[in-house]
Design an enzyme around this catalytic site. Structure first.
Site, mmCIF file in Angstrom:
data_model
loop_
_atom_site.group_PDB
_atom_site.id
_atom_site.type_symbol
_atom_site.label_atom_id
_atom_site.label_comp_id
_atom_site.label_asym_id
_atom_site.label_seq_id
_atom_site.Cartn_x
_atom_site.Cartn_y
_atom_site.Cartn_z
ATOM 1 N N ALA A 61 43.667 19.614 51.817
ATOM 2 C CA ALA A 61 43.713 20.778 52.487
ATOM 3 C C ALA A 61 45.191 21.483 52.436
ATOM 4 O O ALA A 61 46.109 20.996 52.279
ATOM 5 C CB ALA A 61 43.248 20.670 53.881
ATOM 6 N N GLY A 100 41.997 16.034 51.402
ATOM 7 C CA GLY A 100 40.679 16.824 51.093
ATOM 8 C C GLY A 100 40.526 16.694 49.719
ATOM 9 O O GLY A 100 39.369 16.914 49.392
ATOM 10 N N GLU A 103 38.642 13.830 49.330
ATOM 11 C CA GLU A 103 37.166 13.618 50.038
ATOM 12 C C GLU A 103 36.518 14.621 49.289
ATOM 13 O O GLU A 103 34.953 14.347 49.203
ATOM 14 C CB GLU A 103 37.465 14.546 51.368
ATOM 15 C CG GLU A 103 38.273 13.356 52.410
ATOM 16 C CD GLU A 103 38.492 14.071 53.678
ATOM 17 O OE1 GLU A 103 39.303 14.849 53.558
ATOM 18 O OE2 GLU A 103 38.184 13.756 54.764
ATOM 19 N N GLU A 123 46.296 11.669 55.637
ATOM 20 C CA GLU A 123 46.069 12.654 56.707
ATOM 21 C C GLU A 123 46.922 11.953 57.984
ATOM 22 O O GLU A 123 47.565 12.669 58.686
ATOM 23 C CB GLU A 123 44.958 12.761 57.170
ATOM 24 C CG GLU A 123 43.867 13.854 56.162
ATOM 25 C CD GLU A 123 43.462 13.237 54.905
ATOM 26 O OE1 GLU A 123 43.776 12.096 54.493
ATOM 27 O OE2 GLU A 123 42.764 13.935 54.370
#
Ligand code: 3H9
Length: 718
Positions: A61, A100, A103, A123
């Protein structure tokens, strides 16, 4: 952004485009959503490959978006739609697939990676958890214990390990996108039933409760008050015990508790701060982007005590050829045994190989005649260092960079002993030098930009976080530490115990309180410095015993040293140990009696001191010195000080560093408390708020990223 095109006739290729790491910004997410829709709607497309531009899959992210109003399509449904697609989707991973990014890859049906790629869910290091399904998909794919390990530590794994864990389906040495496209063609039309990770169940485990209890204990022990690792365990537990949809709800709830927390803010600030220190500048105008570092192939270390050995190892590990010089035969012999075994241990830990003949040993300084850079690491004695620098200036090539590992002595003075003062800088390592991440690069008045740039670059090559600071007594780190130590001594005089002070600091998040730390590093080190400064005179009596140069002074450390209590090495210090060299600190009744007698002798009435006072006295005075350092231009910005404290002094990372902490607490409050303590202790001038701190408050206490402007404006007015 994401680029979409059809390749090899029937493969939809989606390329993430957001340099430098293809972070999943709003426009990248929108690009992916649109491209996936296009690929799934195009009858000619039978399978899809997702990759990243410029050899990086995705760094996760976009962290810069976190502080702002979120816009664009959210990650969770985007990844869900990819997983639910009725055409095979293959992730082609190069460079990094982190957070992310991984992910997203876990939402794909297949993962193919280049052998040099790194994968992970880091994270937790940003005060968060992998909230785009990472905590739910990873345990379903690789099992609960392995997922717990990756998610709670945030460590990056190699492609080889990821393959072994079952995260990857295939690893290649060739062009990953080409391999992925070929693979995508080969699985066209195959059933995807067994490829959607959210439909998997976690592999059953016999004793889930005790596994999670153990994991929680371990995580709490290591977290030092950080909340994200605990939430990570809770989220993985949800994956192991709940159906996927409920697990996702739990992941979302837990993320909500973290997302706006002060710890997440601190850790994300620190992520950028540690990168900002590489963009150094000096008050004379030298800068990282305009200064050319010199190549350093061969380096020398002078003095093979503990620090010199560590520096030798760090240089050799960085691939340099090293000349290690020690003029004392016995010390040289010991170093010749110690250094190779340190190297061997390092190689085993890091899974690397090391050339043992990259180091040559010598008993004379003449051996350094052809090196590019020398690091002096002799005993902390100015007369001795002067002599070494005079010799080096004669022996070395005229363009050799001469560095000192002094922790506090005057770099300008050492430079003045040489023919080329512009080639002298400090390289202040922290013990153990081959392990600790911090390097203070100290520029003197005459250090050339190239000399600073070379030392900074060499630090980076050694895997250090190098921070450029100006020359002053103690530089940035030790200068601030001095104030912190003084306050801790004063607190003992006023009624505290080492146990109380240490507990407060350890609960704040330091790995060790100030007294346990002092026992570990040796009380005699500071004593020697104070003696050299003419401060450690315990023959003084009455009120003058506790005053030096008109300021309050505590002779407690000097008195302990006179009793032969040097800390762990003598088995006695602020605590007692079972033997000299013992590690486990135990409360010492002798010390408590000694403190009682000391207070009685000086007419000091002990009072009750609480943890809040310990923290405010010790930390705010350290912070105040940090502001003074910024004001004087010794450090260019608050990020430099924060990186020094987190990497060199054990400041808890989830509190961002001392300057960030001041911002969090509120500058007005810091000023108010300092003023109050200064009123109570008028003979401690360092409790007076620094001019910069006052000016920031007068400017409405701007957030930390704006402090540089206030400093710059002031400097431009001078
Ligand atoms: C719902 C949400 C769920 C999700 O689970 C949350 C996440 O994914 S959280 C995210 C989880 N992901 C992570 O924690 C991974 C964080 N990133 C890394 O670990 C490293 O950057 C990486 C290994 C990728 C490359 O290392 P390298 O090659 O040594 O390069 P470098 O490190 O020097 O970075 C170059 C520049 O890129 C910048 N930047 C980097 N990443 C991001 C980002 N995500 N964003 C924004 N910017 C980022 C970095 O600041 C730097 O900028 P500058 O202005 O040039 O200083």
């Amino acid at each position: 952004m994401a680029q979409y095109r059809r390749v090899s006739g029937s493969v939809g290729l989606i390329t993430l485009q957001n340099p430098p790491v293809n972070a999943l910004s709003a426009s990248v997410r929108q690009g992916i959503v649109d491209s996936v829709k296009r690929a799934l709607g195009d009858q000619k497309v039978k399978s899809v490959v997702i990759c990243g531009q410029n050899g990086v899959f995705c760094g996760g992210a976009d962290i810069r978006e976190f502080g702002r109003q979120m816009s664009g399509p959210p990650l969770v449904p985007m990844i869900h739609d990819i997983e639910a697609a009725n055409k095979p989707v293959v992730a082609a991973i190069e460079g990094s697939a982190l957070g992310g990014g991984l992910e997203l890859a876990l939402g794909c049906h297949y993962r193919i990676s280049h052998s040099k790629a790194k994968l992970g869910l880091p994270e937790v290091t940003l005060g968060l958890l992998p909230a785009a399904g990472g905590t739910q998909r990873l345990p379903r794919l690789i099992g609960v214990p392995a997922a717990l390990n990756l998610i709670t530590t945030g460590r990056h794994v190699t492609a080889a390990e990821a393959l072994q864990l079952g995260i990857l389906d295939h690893v290649t040495e060739h062009n990953t996108v080409d391999v992925a496209v070929k693979f995508a063609l080969s699985v066209t039309g195959e059933s995807l039933d067994g490829r959607r990770i959210s439909s998997f169940s976690c592999a059953p485990l016999s004793d889930l409760d005790s596994l999670f209890e153990e994991a929680m204990l371990k995580v709490r022990g290591a977290a030092r008050g950080a909340i994200a690792p605990v939430a990570c365990v809770q989220a993985v537990r949800a994956a192991a015990t709940l159906p996927y949809a409920q697990g996702m709800e739990r992941e979302k709830e837990l993320m909500a508790t973290l997302f706006h927390s002060g710890q997440a803010r601190a850790l994300q600030y620190f992520f950028f701060a540690q990168r900002a220190v590489g963009r150094w500048s000096t008050p004379s105008g030298a800068r990282w982007d305009t200064s050319q570092p010199r190549p350093v192939r061969k380096a020398a270390v002078i003095g093979l005590g503990t620090m010199g050995r560590g520096i030798t190892v760090a240089l050799a590990q960085a691939g340099l050829s090293v000349v290690a010089v020690e003029t004392h035969a016995k010390q040289l012999m010991e170093a010749k045994k110690a250094v190779p075994s340190m190297l061997k241990r390092g190689a085993v830990r890091g899974g690397t190989t090391i050339e043992p003949d990259s180091i040559t040993y010598s008993e004379t300084v003449q051996a350094v005649a052809d090196v590019d850079l020398v690091i002096e690491a002799v005993f902390e004695d100015m007369a001795l260092k002067e002599k070494v620098f005079q010799q080096l200036s004669i022996v070395c090539k005229p363009d050799t960079l001469l560095c000192t590992n002094t922790s506090s002595l005057d770099v300008d003075h050492l430079a003045s002993q040489t023919r080329h003062p512009e080639l002298v800088v400090g390289m202040h390592f922290f013990a153990p030098a081959h392990v600790m991440k911090l390097l203070e690069v100290v520029y003197g008045r005459r250090s050339s930009p190239a000399a600073v740039a070379t030392a900074m670059q060499l630090g980076k090559k050694m895997g250090k976080v190098s921070v450029a600071v100006g020359n002053c007594r103690g530089f940035a780190g030790n200068r601030m530490l001095k104030r912190y130590l003084e306050q801790a001594f004063f607190l003992l005089e006023e009624g505290a115990t080492p146990e109380l002070v240490d507990r407060a600091l350890e609960e704040f998040g330091f790995p060790m309180g100030v007294f346990r730390m002092s026992d570990l590093s040796g009380l005699d080190v500071g004593w020697r410095v104070r003696k050299a400064d003419g401060l450690a005179d315990t023959s003084l009596t009455g009120t003058s015993a506790r005053v030096r140069q008109g300021c309050r002074y505590s002779p407690l450390g000097d008195l302990l040293c006179e009793h032969g209590r040097f800390g762990q090495k003598t088995g006695r210090g602020w605590y007692q140990y079972d033997k000299p060299g013992g590690r486990v600190a135990k409360s010492d009744p002798w010390l408590h009696n000694f403190l009682d007698e000391y207070r009685a002798r000086h007419g000091l009435v002990p009072r009750c001191i609480d943890q809040q006072e310990v923290l405010e006295r010790c930390l705010f005075v350290l912070i105040n010195e940090g502001f003074q350092i910024l004001e004087e231009g010794i450090a260019a910005g608050p990020e430099d000080i924060d990186a020094i404290y987190v990497f060199g002094y054990g400041w808890p990372r989830h509190r961002g560093g001392p300057m960030f902490y001041a911002d969090m607490v509120g500058l007005e409050r810091v000023v108010e408390r300092l003023e109050r303590y200064h009123q109570a202790h008028p003979n401690v001038p360092y409790l007076q708020p620094s001019g910069l701190l006052r000016r920031l408050v007068a400017n409405g206490s701007p957030p930390i990223h704006k402090w540089r402007n206030v400093i710059k404006n002031r400097n431009s007015q001078l």
